[in-house]
Design a protein around this motif. Structure first.
Motif, PDB file in Angstrom:
ATOM      1  N   SER A 285     -68.781 -61.285  44.394  1.00  0.00           N
ATOM      2  CA  SER A 285     -69.951 -60.382  45.018  1.00  0.00           C
ATOM      3  C   SER A 285     -71.120 -61.169  45.269  1.00  0.00           C
ATOM      4  O   SER A 285     -71.009 -62.375  45.240  1.00  0.00           O
ATOM      5  N   SER A 286     -72.191 -60.509  45.655  1.00  0.00           N
ATOM      6  CA  SER A 286     -73.450 -61.516  45.828  1.00  0.00           C
ATOM      7  C   SER A 286     -73.856 -61.986  44.545  1.00  0.00           C
ATOM      8  O   SER A 286     -74.733 -63.296  44.890  1.00  0.00           O
ATOM      9  N   THR A 287     -73.673 -61.996  43.634  1.00  0.00           N
ATOM     10  CA  THR A 287     -74.064 -62.365  42.492  1.00  0.00           C
ATOM     11  C   THR A 287     -73.352 -63.083  41.385  1.00  0.00           C
ATOM     12  O   THR A 287     -73.508 -63.807  40.914  1.00  0.00           O
ATOM     13  N   LEU A 288     -71.773 -62.925  41.694  1.00  0.00           N
ATOM     14  CA  LEU A 288     -70.957 -63.594  40.713  1.00  0.00           C
ATOM     15  C   LEU A 288     -69.699 -63.892  41.428  1.00  0.00           C
ATOM     16  O   LEU A 288     -69.312 -63.029  42.498  1.00  0.00           O
ATOM     17  N   LYS A 289     -69.224 -65.000  40.902  1.00  0.00           N
ATOM     18  CA  LYS A 289     -67.860 -65.501  41.597  1.00  0.00           C
ATOM     19  C   LYS A 289     -66.962 -65.843  40.343  1.00  0.00           C
ATOM     20  O   LYS A 289     -67.204 -66.416  39.466  1.00  0.00           O
ATOM     21  N   ILE A 290     -65.696 -65.189  40.247  1.00  0.00           N
ATOM     22  CA  ILE A 290     -64.618 -65.633  39.731  1.00  0.00           C
ATOM     23  C   ILE A 290     -63.460 -66.254  40.216  1.00  0.00           C
ATOM     24  O   ILE A 290     -63.016 -65.642  41.240  1.00  0.00           O
ATOM     25  N   MET A 291     -63.402 -67.459  39.644  1.00  0.00           N
ATOM     26  CA  MET A 291     -62.051 -68.213  40.085  1.00  0.00           C
ATOM     27  C   MET A 291     -60.965 -68.093  39.007  1.00  0.00           C
ATOM     28  O   MET A 291     -61.165 -68.179  37.896  1.00  0.00           O
ATOM     29  N   PHE A 292     -59.578 -68.015  39.514  1.00  0.00           N
ATOM     30  CA  PHE A 292     -58.578 -67.933  38.539  1.00  0.00           C
ATOM     31  C   PHE A 292     -57.688 -69.123  38.907  1.00  0.00           C
ATOM     32  O   PHE A 292     -57.273 -69.156  40.099  1.00  0.00           O
ATOM     33  N   SER A 293     -57.253 -69.876  37.939  1.00  0.00           N
ATOM     34  CA  SER A 293     -56.134 -70.729  38.213  1.00  0.00           C
ATOM     35  C   SER A 293     -55.056 -70.580  37.105  1.00  0.00           C
ATOM     36  O   SER A 293     -55.372 -70.045  36.021  1.00  0.00           O
ATOM     37  N   PHE A 294     -53.959 -70.836  37.505  1.00  0.00           N
ATOM     38  CA  PHE A 294     -52.769 -70.481  36.652  1.00  0.00           C
ATOM     39  C   PHE A 294     -51.795 -71.570  36.168  1.00  0.00           C
ATOM     40  O   PHE A 294     -51.863 -72.543  36.806  1.00  0.00           O
ATOM     41  N   LYS A 295     -51.400 -71.269  35.113  1.00  0.00           N
ATOM     42  CA  LYS A 295     -50.399 -72.512  34.629  1.00  0.00           C
ATOM     43  C   LYS A 295     -49.266 -71.700  33.953  1.00  0.00           C
ATOM     44  O   LYS A 295     -49.413 -70.474  33.344  1.00  0.00           O
ATOM     45  N   LYS A 296     -48.009 -71.959  34.056  1.00  0.00           N
ATOM     46  CA  LYS A 296     -47.054 -71.320  33.573  1.00  0.00           C
ATOM     47  C   LYS A 296     -46.161 -72.313  32.518  1.00  0.00           C
ATOM     48  O   LYS A 296     -45.962 -73.418  33.099  1.00  0.00           O
ATOM     49  N   HIS A 297     -45.715 -71.798  31.708  1.00  0.00           N
ATOM     50  CA  HIS A 297     -44.600 -72.747  30.940  1.00  0.00           C
ATOM     51  C   HIS A 297     -43.089 -72.352  31.519  1.00  0.00           C
ATOM     52  O   HIS A 297     -42.780 -71.409  31.589  1.00  0.00           O
ATOM     53  N   PRO A 298     -42.468 -73.502  31.946  1.00  0.00           N
ATOM     54  CA  PRO A 298     -41.121 -73.450  32.597  1.00  0.00           C
ATOM     55  C   PRO A 298     -40.215 -72.605  31.805  1.00  0.00           C
ATOM     56  O   PRO A 298     -39.439 -71.724  32.155  1.00  0.00           O
ATOM     57  N   GLU A 299     -40.359 -72.672  30.324  1.00  0.00           N
ATOM     58  CA  GLU A 299     -39.364 -71.933  29.646  1.00  0.00           C
ATOM     59  C   GLU A 299     -39.942 -70.397  29.448  1.00  0.00           C
ATOM     60  O   GLU A 299     -38.937 -69.894  28.939  1.00  0.00           O
ATOM     61  N   LYS A 300     -40.816 -70.203  29.698  1.00  0.00           N
ATOM     62  CA  LYS A 300     -41.205 -68.817  29.348  1.00  0.00           C
ATOM     63  C   LYS A 300     -42.041 -68.358  30.710  1.00  0.00           C
ATOM     64  O   LYS A 300     -43.098 -68.302  31.087  1.00  0.00           O
ATOM     65  N   PRO A 301     -41.202 -67.685  31.751  1.00  0.00           N
ATOM     66  CA  PRO A 301     -41.532 -67.406  33.171  1.00  0.00           C
ATOM     67  C   PRO A 301     -42.431 -66.217  33.171  1.00  0.00           C
ATOM     68  O   PRO A 301     -43.165 -66.116  33.785  1.00  0.00           O
TER      69      PRO A 301
END
Lengths: 178, 876
Positions: free
Chosen positions: B766-782
């Motif tokens: 928004s004009s006031t707030l920004k949220i970034m998401f980055s992702f990580k996955k364990h290969p054995e637990k999809p």
């Protein structure tokens, strides 16, 4: 279709059970207990139908016995009442004014008759005469086999007696074979 | 049966005697038993004798033993050890042995037992036997107990027997085929042409079995239906004509009708064939009209035919004239004195409604009478029928009738009746006052049978009717005086007194129809105290009473001392829930008088549309940590039970809906509805929810974090929610409530050094707030995804007390780790990071979805932002 047929006495004793659908032994006991509770508690003026687990149970009381049949919800209840009566009339003719005791001591005969009226939960024969004729024919087959067996055993006995007498003498007499 | 004295003699005498005992004697012995223990002893002895006979492979008494076992089986004792003996009997050559063997097979085994497979070979031989009675025995056994495997193995034999000359074999083979195609529908086509040829027979038994087989073929195969419709309709009509016009036939006669069984079966098959086919139906017209008008209806057999005939007329594409005839028959049935006939009439009328509801409406009065019948089966049918008959014009009189009856009905019928009445009231109310009046009546008569969602809905409705609140609370107060044992009524009374107590005392908003009522402040406290201490009250009611008392203590200052005493008493309650509440409320009263009045303000108007949606959804959705719903419904309008259409609330109103069944989420017009749950902003909170029961009472738990109370309030209840885990730190009494969130250990989790498999996204901006998401996955637990959220402040003011919250659909599990900080510097100078772990239980089928809200303060001004994240990379 008829899923099962139950005959329950006024005291809640089971006199005949016939299962056309698959019920395990445990379920059978449970069903019988549940239904006898429901049916025996009903007053005399009520309808002969009980809605039960999505099925209908049609029952009719004859003296001390309740004849119950469990059918699908869309089957014809009134016809089942006729089928029950059909069964009772055939029993009555076979035993000569049937009573509960007849069905206790000759329960296997009641089963034979039922097997001539219903198969796979469907009606097999609408003629009482035909059922009576078929049962009589099979009974006479059994009688004939019995006679044959006893005559064979007599023959063997006589043979044994005839051949043994000189050798065994009194012993055979003692054992009651003649 | 014979006894050969030469074959034995060595066994001990008693067992020998036991073994020789005829079945008749055994039955007599069992019947002579006076107690169950005695009977068991006799049976045990018999079974022991039979077992030893079996182990010695005794042939002479085998069939007598099996007969005995059948009797023992019927008494309910285990008899599995005799099963193999049945097979041996069946395998023997003679008819008597086979006869008893097959009977034993049918009685002692069911199709699931493996032993049954062993009999297949014997059955095959017997099906090919020259003796028709032996073939008959085999067919009968096969027809009664065959399994799918046996059905496929022996189907060719049975098929062949359908063409046998002997009618006895033919009819048995036909019924046996029914079992086979029920077990293995794929075999149906093999049976089609022999089945059709059976319809040309004259023998009634064969006809009955053949018609039944055709009916079953139609059920499993549309082709069969088509084939039979084309080739057999004419023949069937002829059969029906012949049998219904035949002169007296003593062999088949029942109450003056020749073979009603055949009638009924033909009619049933005609129904299958005529369904959806106008030509065939028209072809059947005449004969159906004849049966419907000429069949005698003074005996059960005739009525059975009429019943089947009506059902066929309703089932096929009959002409309207024929349908009128059918409905008239049902009308006649309905006024019959015989309960059986009335029962089937009600049953049929249910189906007739779809065809001609006007005609059924004509019988409404009679049907309503049937609801009051002494027979449970009839009552149940009639009630269902009445429910179908209700419409806008007759809803009021019908409801009145049903409610009047509710008062005198059987206990075990009240549940059904109440549920139906409530649903009629909810569905057909056009004005709120009527709705509230009727619900009150039901609650006072059968409040214990009312389901929770019904009284919840009533509360929502009252909360939405400001001009009726006074009236409602007064009526409830009056109803309580007479019906204090009705649980649901009491709960509604308690809630309403808590909320609108001053309207009760002050006679606010009196309607013209009301009688004047004088209630003092202490009277209302009396009511609540009675509810709290009443012996019949459950925890929910008592918890609600405590809240209501707390509310009254601020509204009615003169009573506050007394209320304080009542609450103090419950500080020692052995019920944890009550104890906790009492302690909390006590501390509110004692130490926080300054905030009390705002804390216990009246609940904001409950959101009706949200509630309705939730009610509709609650059967399918469970709430995980937070529930997401109403997404799809945003923007559409919802019709409410009381006929008021309302625009749906903004999405996300349900963000913290923690309990699907008990909590009415306060969704106020003010945006910060969440705060009262979390207790973050006490100046605007209202603490009174509907007290949820048991472990779902997060609402109160959360409140207890927010209100500065002693730290001995069990904090572990909190940890289930949103990862607020360590909250045991004793909070100084004066501390700003929000400081609570400071105790969260900062974890400073930073995105791992693994190269991300999934691209990072801007989850929110928004004009006031920004949220970034980055992702990580364990290969054995999809299905598990670790999301690193990074928050940036785009404005020029620093944010304090920053809290991030997230909601996911029920198939996703959500875990929020503590955030790195709750201060966010201005102009993107610094970030907060927080790790969110989501487990997608439907990974691969459904994508992730999440709703978020951020609460923070700018210069001590509360701010709130919310959004929905739909741009998750695919494959999470």
């Amino acid at each position: 279709m008829i899923h099962f047929v139950l005959l329950i006495s006024r005291q809640g004793k089971v006199r005949l059970t016939k299962w056309y659908s698959t019920y395990s032994q445990k379920e059978r006991t449970k069903v019988i207990r549940e239904l006898s509770g429901l049916i025996l508690a009903r007053g005399p003026k009520l309808s002969n139908f009980i809605e039960w687990r999505g099925y209908k149970v049609v029952y009719r009381r004859y003296a001390s016995l309740y004849f119950c049949m469990c059918i699908d919800a869309d089957d014809n209840e009134l016809e089942i009442l006729e089928i029950i009566h059909h069964f009772v009339e055939i029993l009555d003719r076979y035993f000569g004014s049937v009573c509960e005791l007849d069905l206790i001591f000759n329960f296997h005969k009641a089963y034979y008759i039922l097997d001539e009226i219903l198969i796979a939960g469907e009606l097999q024969e609408s003629s009482k005469k035909t059922v009576a004729r078929l049962i009589a024919a099979q009974d006479s087959l059994v009688e004939a086999a019995k006679e044959q067996a006893s005559s064979v055993s007599n023959m063997i006995a006589q043979c044994v007696a005839a051949h043994c007498r000189p050798l065994l003498d009194n012993r055979v007499e003692e054992r009651g074979c003649s | 049966m014979y006894y050969d004295p030469f074959r034995r003699g060595e066994e001990d005498e008693e067992e020998e005697e036991e073994r020789r005992k005829k079945m008749r004697d055994m039955i007599r012995a069992i019947r002579a038993c006076k107690t169950a223990a005695e009977e068991r002893a006799v049976v045990r002895k018999e079974c022991a004798a039979i077992r030893s006979a079996i182990s010695e492979n005794d042939q002479d008494y085998r069939h007598r033993n099996i007969a005995k076992l059948m009797f023992i089986h019927m008494l309910g004792y285990p008899t599995h050890f005799g099963q193999m003996e049945c097979l041996k009997l069946i395998a023997s050559a003679g008819f008597p042995e086979k006869r008893i063997g097959y009977l034993g097979l049918m009685l002692l085994l069911d199709e699931r037992q493996e032993v049954l497979m062993l009999v297949t070979n014997s059955l095959k031989q017997d099906l090919n036997h020259t003796n028709q009675y032996i073939v008959g025995l085999a067919l009968c056994a096969l027809g009664n107990i065959c399994s799918a495997e046996m059905a496929s193995d022996l189907a060719p034999e049975v098929e062949r027997l359908l063409l046998n000359k002997d009618p006895n074999i033919k009819k048995k083979a036909a019924l046996c085929s029914i079992r086979i195609i029920r077990k293995v529908p794929d075999l149906a086509e093999n049976f089609l042409s022999p089945a059709a040829s059976l319809l040309k027979e004259k023998h009634h038994g064969v006809l009955i079995a053949g018609i039944q087989l055709c009916t079953d073929l139609c059920k499993v195969s549309a082709d069969a239906n088509k084939h039979l419709r084309k080739n057999c309709t004419e023949g069937l009509i002829r059969i029906l004509k012949d049998v219904s016009n035949s002169s007296y036939a003593p062999e088949y006669d029942i109450a003056g009708i020749t073979d009603p069984f055949l009638h009924i079966r033909v009619l049933r098959l005609m129904r299958m064939l005529g369904q959806g086919d106008a030509d065939t139906s028209e072809y059947m017209n005449d004969i159906l009209a004849q049966i419907a008008s000429k069949t005698e209806s003074n005996k059960n057999a005739g009525n059975a035919i009429l019943y089947e005939c009506v059902e066929t007329i309703m089932g096929i594409e009959a002409t309207s004239g024929l349908r009128v005839l059918a409905i008239n028959i049902l009308g006649r049935f309905l006024s019959n004195r015989d309960n059986n006939i009335r029962y089937v009439a009600l049953n049929m009328l249910m189906k007739a409604i779809a065809v001609d509801s006007q005609a059924v409406q004509r019988h409404r009065t009679t049907i309503l009478e049937c609801v009051k019948d002494s027979d449970a089966s009839i009552r149940k049918r009639a009630l269902e029928l009445v429910f179908l008959l209700v419409n806008d014009t007759n809803a009021k009189p019908l409801t009145k009738e049903l409610i009047d009856y509710l008062e005198v009905s059987d206990q075990d019928f009240k549940g059904d009746l109440t549920a139906k009445i409530c649903s009629i009231i909810e569905k057909f109310s056009q004005e709120k006052k009527w709705y509230i009046d009727q619900m009150l009546k039901v609650l006072s008569l059968a409040g214990s049978y009312v389901k929770d969602d019904v009284w919840h809905a009533l509360i929502v409705a009252i909360s939405n009717a400001p001009d009726l609140q006074g009236y409602s609370v007064r009526s409830l107060y009056k109803a309580f005086q007479t019906s204090f044992e009705q649980v649901s009524l009491v709960r509604v009374v308690v809630w309403c007194i808590g909320e609108y107590g001053e309207m009760l005392v002050g006679n606010v908003g009196v309607l013209e129809v009301e009688e004047p009522l004088t209630v003092t402040e202490s009277d209302t406290v009396d009511v609540l105290e009675a509810c709290l201490t009443g012996h019949s009250a459950d925890i929910t009611t008592r918890s609600m009473s405590l809240i209501a008392l707390l509310k009254l203590s601020s509204r009615f200052p003169p009573t506050s001392e007394r209320i304080k005493e009542i609450i103090t008493v419950h500080k020692g309650s052995i019920v944890l829930e009550l104890q906790q509440r009492a302690i909390e409320f006590n501390s509110i009263i004692q130490r926080h008088d300054n905030i009390k009045s705002s804390l216990v303000e009246r609940m904001p108007v409950l959101d009706e549309s949200a509630y309705m949606v939730k009610k509709a959804n609650s059967s399918q959705e469970n709430i995980v940590a937070v529930k997401s719903s109403q997404m799809s419904l945003a923007g559409t309008s919802v019709t409410l039970p009381n006929g008021v259409a309302k625009p749906p609330a903004a999405p996300l109103v349900d963000l913290l809906d923690l309990s699907s069944d008990d909590t009415l989420v306060p969704t106020s017009t003010s945006k910060d509805f969440l705060h009262d749950l979390l207790g973050i902003d006490l100046t605007n909170s209202s603490s009174s929810g509907i007290a949820p029961s048991g472990g779902t009472d997060i609402l109160m738990d959360l409140l207890s974090i927010g209100t500065p109370v002693q730290s001995d309030i069990s904090p572990e209840t909190v940890s289930s929610n949103q990862g607020f885990a360590p909250t045991t730190k004793p909070t100084p009494t004066t501390v700003q409530v929000l400081d609570l969130l400071d105790v969260l250990p900062s974890n400073g989790s930073v995105a791992g050094d693994q190269s991300p498999l999934y691209p990072s996204i801007t989850a929110f901006q928004s004009s006031t707030l920004k949220i970034m998401f980055s992702f990580k996955k364990h290969p054995e637990k999809p299905q598990v995804t670790e999301i690193h959220a990074t928050f940036m402040n785009l404005s020029s003011d620093a944010y304090t007390d920053f809290v991030f919250q997230a909601a996911v659909p029920k198939f996703i599990q959500l875990h929020l780790d503590p955030a790195s900080s709750n201060h966010l510097l201005a102009n993107s100078n610094g970030t907060i990071t927080q790790t969110v772990t989501v487990t997608n239980s439907q990974h691969g089928q459904k994508p992730l979805a999440m709703r978020i809200r951020m609460v923070y303060k700018v210069d001590n001004q509360e701010k709130l932002e919310q959004g929905q994240i739909n741009n998750f990379p695919p494959g999470l």
